[in-house]
Enzyme design. Sequence first.
Site, mmCIF file in Angstrom:
data_model
loop_
_atom_site.group_PDB
_atom_site.id
_atom_site.type_symbol
_atom_site.label_atom_id
_atom_site.label_comp_id
_atom_site.label_asym_id
_atom_site.label_seq_id
_atom_site.Cartn_x
_atom_site.Cartn_y
_atom_site.Cartn_z
ATOM 1 N N ARG A 23 -27.279 67.272 -77.059
ATOM 2 C CA ARG A 23 -26.944 68.549 -77.689
ATOM 3 C C ARG A 23 -25.612 68.406 -78.438
ATOM 4 O O ARG A 23 -24.737 67.637 -78.032
ATOM 5 C CB ARG A 23 -26.800 69.664 -76.649
ATOM 6 C CG ARG A 23 -26.671 71.028 -77.321
ATOM 7 C CD ARG A 23 -26.203 72.114 -76.377
ATOM 8 N NE ARG A 23 -25.993 73.364 -77.124
ATOM 9 C CZ ARG A 23 -25.353 74.415 -76.658
ATOM 10 N NH1 ARG A 23 -24.835 74.402 -75.456
ATOM 11 N NH2 ARG A 23 -25.209 75.496 -77.407
ATOM 12 N N HIS A 24 -25.466 69.132 -79.541
ATOM 13 C CA HIS A 24 -24.233 69.095 -80.330
ATOM 14 C C HIS A 24 -23.031 69.591 -79.529
ATOM 15 O O HIS A 24 -23.166 70.180 -78.450
ATOM 16 C CB HIS A 24 -24.394 69.947 -81.599
ATOM 17 C CG HIS A 24 -24.734 71.383 -81.300
ATOM 18 N ND1 HIS A 24 -23.807 72.289 -80.858
ATOM 19 C CD2 HIS A 24 -25.911 72.060 -81.383
ATOM 20 C CE1 HIS A 24 -24.383 73.475 -80.678
ATOM 21 N NE2 HIS A 24 -25.672 73.362 -80.989
ATOM 22 N N HIS A 63 -30.185 70.409 -80.732
ATOM 23 C CA HIS A 63 -29.701 71.637 -80.110
ATOM 24 C C HIS A 63 -30.039 71.619 -78.620
ATOM 25 O O HIS A 63 -30.751 70.719 -78.156
ATOM 26 C CB HIS A 63 -30.327 72.839 -80.804
ATOM 27 C CG HIS A 63 -30.181 72.779 -82.295
ATOM 28 N ND1 HIS A 63 -29.158 73.399 -82.982
ATOM 29 C CD2 HIS A 63 -30.921 72.125 -83.247
ATOM 30 C CE1 HIS A 63 -29.275 73.153 -84.280
ATOM 31 N NE2 HIS A 63 -30.329 72.375 -84.464
#
Length: 623
Positions: free
Chosen positions: A365-366, A550
Amino acid sequence: MAAGETQLYAKVSNKLKGRSTPSLLDSLLGMGFPAHTVLKALAATGRKTVEEASDWLHCHCNDPSLDDPIPQEYALFLCPTGSLLEKLQEFWRESKRQCTKNRAHEVFPHITLCDFFTCEDQKVECLYEALKRAGDRILGSFPSVVPLVLHSSVSYLGFFVNDSPADVIREFAATFATEASVLADCTVKPCTKQLHLTLAHKFYPHHQRTLEQLARAIHPGHSCQWTAALYSRDMRFVHYQTLKALFQYKPQNEDELTLSPGDYIFVDPTQQEEASEGWVIGISHRTGCRGFLPENYTERASECDTWVKHRTYTFSLAVDLNSRKDGAAGSKRNGEFHPPQTSRSLSSVQALQATIVRKSVLVVRHGERVDQIFGKSWLQQCSTPDGKYYRPDLNFPCSLPRRSNGIKDFENDPPLSSCGIFQSRMAGEALLDSGIRITSVFASPALRCIQTAKHILEELKLEKRIKIRVEPGIFEWTKWEAGKAAPTLMSLEELREANFNVSMDYRPVLPLTSLMPAESYDEYVDRCAMSMERIVSICPEDGVILIVGHGSALDSCTRPLLGLPPRDCGDFAQLVRKIPSLGMCFCEENKEEGKWELVNPPVKTLTHGSNSAFNWRNWILGN
């Protein structure tokens, strides 16, 4: 001092007269501590120094069990040292990384010489004498080389000790048991079965071949000095889970525990009915107190992390007998036996990695996005009336890349915050240390994902060698995106102009124009599955495919690989809310069985607390 205390002190002093330990006892009694708690503190700290025992007593002043006559449990292990230990530690790390944790990772490399047994606190010093006598008796016949033979089954992997060396080691264990019975009045059951050094235990059957290949990189002929080590543990918490505090926590209520980084907490999984979600009830190893604590402030520790090393006996003719018996200068606690960094050989780590390399997918995930901290109005907070960007807080990025439609396009495509950039770099640095081999990178077209991929690659020293392939098919579920229209995302040309090393030749599974606003859940999981199938197929070489997306991607991009159906939409939404920045899932292809498996990520999670805004104007002295 009470009559009973005086008798106990006199009894212990007479038995230990002429040794060094009475000075410890006398010093602590002189501080005013009761004799029974002094003996308990000495047993709990390995009888090393007055300072350690005194600190233990001060920390346990509110321990409700301080006066309980509960002895420690003790066990004797034969432990390798030198280059053999280093090779075993490398196996420990690689087997955990490639095949997840198994029961063997709970304890350091060892051969068990006797089962755990109890010893009264005032007789512990006698165990040390039993160890010395047993060692002295066997020293002349102890084998110069202990032959180790690899043995493997569906749930066990380890080295067996056979023939006459095994008989000598068993004789040493039996001699210690006899001496401990005579000197310390302990009932010790020496090991009479097959002597073994466990490498892996209770692992997944499909990991057996990988573990065997890793084990073959260990050559039992490596130089080794064997040491018999006496350890103790708190018998009350044998079946508890052990947690380790990562951060400081100050109680907000009187029924909560104080946490300091490095504290160990014992948690009974069967006694958590009173705890609300995200909290557990535990007993502090440092203080003996019981209370609630936030679970996300901790990580799982190994079973042996709270064990105490008391004394050692090293089987080496070149070492003086006096130095051989005590080993008291060693570490007071034994964790995972981390080797000194100076002995960490890059070539040896790479040799282990080369033993078995498979195609793998790491979904990340970012990092923290700026609107996550400053809310939906973040853009208004950092924009001048003429539409220029300025930095109102240090957690805003230093600058923003140029976009064709100006700063307003960032509203629904926010960048990473400064902390998000730091998180991404920290994850990249950890991946570099893990030795993982990234061979290709795919990212969602969201700016925050491309930024995260860029910073990870920079820390991996791969920013110039590997181009980021932008794949709209793994973009966030558009139902969760603000606005009725599809978000305006940066073009490849804009990204390249902003110094992102994106591939201009990659043909994505789905073009940007295919992203429709407010798509259904089924449409979302279908495009993710389609994208992952294509990504895996165009990366034929073995190695790790990095997917930066995401929070939702950790589920929607891994379940298709694992052959699992999509989750229920409600369960999916609840799960994604709990995924932190830089959360990771790691999938590995098992070609032998024709399937993918979820395994331990190569690096640990990143957890931290919040830092609220501060306005100095509101800080007026005296108000």
